[in-house]
Design an enzyme around this catalytic site. Structure first.
Site, PDB file in Angstrom:
ATOM      1  N   HIS A 143     -38.418  25.900  37.970  1.00 61.19           N
ATOM      2  CA  HIS A 143     -39.854  25.940  37.669  1.00 61.19           C
ATOM      3  C   HIS A 143     -40.390  27.359  37.803  1.00 61.19           C
ATOM      4  CE1 HIS A 143     -39.621  26.024  42.001  1.00 61.19           C
ATOM      5  NE2 HIS A 143     -40.766  26.683  41.957  1.00 61.19           N
ATOM      6  N   HIS A 192     -42.291  34.095  37.610  1.00 66.80           N
ATOM      7  CA  HIS A 192     -40.827  34.064  37.577  1.00 66.80           C
ATOM      8  C   HIS A 192     -40.316  32.674  37.895  1.00 66.80           C
ATOM      9  CE1 HIS A 192     -41.919  34.598  41.802  1.00 66.80           C
ATOM     10  NE2 HIS A 192     -40.883  33.805  42.010  1.00 66.80           N
TER      11      HIS A 192
HETATM   12  P1  A2P Z   1     -41.108  29.528  43.991  1.00 64.76           P
HETATM   13  O1  A2P Z   1     -39.770  29.847  43.420  1.00 64.76           O
HETATM   14  O2  A2P Z   1     -41.396  28.093  44.014  1.00 64.76           O
HETATM   15  O3  A2P Z   1     -42.212  30.271  43.303  1.00 64.76           O
HETATM   16  P2  A2P Z   1     -42.337  34.128  49.133  1.00 64.76           P
HETATM   17  O4  A2P Z   1     -43.335  34.931  48.338  1.00 64.76           O
HETATM   18  O5  A2P Z   1     -42.914  32.911  49.755  1.00 64.76           O
HETATM   19  O6  A2P Z   1     -41.530  34.952  50.054  1.00 64.76           O
HETATM   20  O7  A2P Z   1     -41.312  33.575  48.074  1.00 64.76           O
HETATM   21  C1  A2P Z   1     -40.737  34.370  47.097  1.00 64.76           C
HETATM   22  C2  A2P Z   1     -40.205  33.470  46.000  1.00 64.76           C
HETATM   23  O8  A2P Z   1     -39.101  32.711  46.481  1.00 64.76           O
HETATM   24  C3  A2P Z   1     -41.214  32.468  45.484  1.00 64.76           C
HETATM   25  O9  A2P Z   1     -41.094  32.463  44.097  1.00 64.76           O
HETATM   26  C4  A2P Z   1     -40.840  31.162  46.141  1.00 64.76           C
HETATM   27  O10 A2P Z   1     -41.105  29.952  45.530  1.00 64.76           O
HETATM   28  C5  A2P Z   1     -39.372  31.330  46.401  1.00 64.76           C
HETATM   29  N1  A2P Z   1     -39.023  30.707  47.688  1.00 64.76           N
HETATM   30  C6  A2P Z   1     -39.569  30.974  48.900  1.00 64.76           C
HETATM   31  N2  A2P Z   1     -38.964  30.259  49.865  1.00 64.76           N
HETATM   32  C7  A2P Z   1     -38.021  29.510  49.255  1.00 64.76           C
HETATM   33  C8  A2P Z   1     -37.063  28.564  49.711  1.00 64.76           C
HETATM   34  N3  A2P Z   1     -36.945  28.239  50.998  1.00 64.76           N
HETATM   35  N4  A2P Z   1     -36.266  27.984  48.798  1.00 64.76           N
HETATM   36  C9  A2P Z   1     -36.374  28.292  47.494  1.00 64.76           C
HETATM   37  N5  A2P Z   1     -37.251  29.187  46.999  1.00 64.76           N
HETATM   38  C10 A2P Z   1     -38.065  29.789  47.861  1.00 64.76           C
END
Ligand code: A2P
Length: 223
Positions: free
Chosen positions: A155, A69
């Site tokens: 991304h 995603h």
């Molecule tokens: P990304 O969008 O780069 O893939 P997690 O599994 O760590 O809880 O994160 C769930 C999703 O949210 C993942 O897709 C992750 O990164 C994104 N994410 C986690 N923490 C943040 C943050 N502080 N800011 C932006 N996106 C985040």
């Protein structure tokens, strides 16, 4: 009793349809397989392994997430700043469950993350929170990030190395874009998929000759 507030999700984003996910995983895995055989990559292998001469199997090195995603807003069930405001945006409410075609224009590989850069259309930028690009960015990098077009951080995380969290992919991407903006590009290698550039400290950027498009659905996710 006051009406119950609707609960906020972990995050909002565009989710690749299952068949698209397979296609993207295959194409990007093929790239990893080629990358770790390139002489240019081997010259910098110690940035991945900590030792020269040691080999690395990038396919094993990165663990891929469950569902591919592109995150638009990380809400953390309401704990993240601006989560409620985002969920209440008309554009967000109207877009839930709708189909979007994402365009992947580049791939990045670093010792921490493997990711796909997404180039957002104008319609997609409307779902991109203004502050999202800057969140968690090192102060030294902020001025450059602020000068990049909105949505530059967009991304899909394709994989993380052991102990690294997915949030790192967007930060790695911004670092690479900042280095490019400063003209700090190193070795370039022409590959079938496009031009591969080295950007110091184990960072690689593949600008795709042809974008890879993927059908997605905009939705929220909670565990
Ligand atoms: P990304 O969008 O780069 O893939 P997690 O599994 O760590 O809880 O994160 C769930 C999703 O949210 C993942 O897709 C992750 O990164 C994104 N994410 C986690 N923490 C943040 C943050 N502080 N800011 C932006 N996106 C985040």
């Amino acid at each position: 009793e006051p009406p119950k507030e609707p609960e906020l999700p972990l995050f909002f984003g565009w989710f690749l349809l299952p068949e698209e996910e397979e296609r993207i995983k295959c194409a990007t895995m093929d790239f990893l397989k080629t990358l770790d055989t390139l002489e240019a990559f081997k010259e910098h292998i110690s940035e991945f392994t900590g030792e020269a001469e040691k080999e690395v199997d990038l396919e094993q090195y990165f663990q891929s997430p469950l569902q591919l995603h592109c995150t638009t807003k990380f809400c953390d069930y309401g704990k993240a700043e601006g989560a409620k405001e985002y969920a209440e945006l008309q554009a967000v409410k109207e877009s839930l469950a709708k189909s979007y075609e994402l365009s992947v224009t580049a791939l990045i590989v670093t010792p921490r993350t493997f990711g796909a850069r997404v180039s957002l259309t104008e319609a997609q930028v409307k779902l991109w929170p203004e502050e999202a690009d800057k969140e968690g960015v090192a102060p030294a990098l902020l001025p450059i990030v602020e000068a990049l077009p909105v949505g530059s951080r967009a991304h899909v995380t394709l994989g993380c190395s052991a102990g690294v969290e997915a949030v790192q992919t967007g930060l790695d991407l911004l670092e690479i874009l900042a280095l490019q903006k400063e003209g700090k590009e190193g070795t370039q290698v022409e590959m079938d998929l496009g031009t591969l550039t080295y950007l110091s400290e184990g960072r690689w950027f593949l600008a795709l000759r042809e974008p890879i498009n993927a059908d997605t659905t905009f939705t929220s996710f909670s565990e």
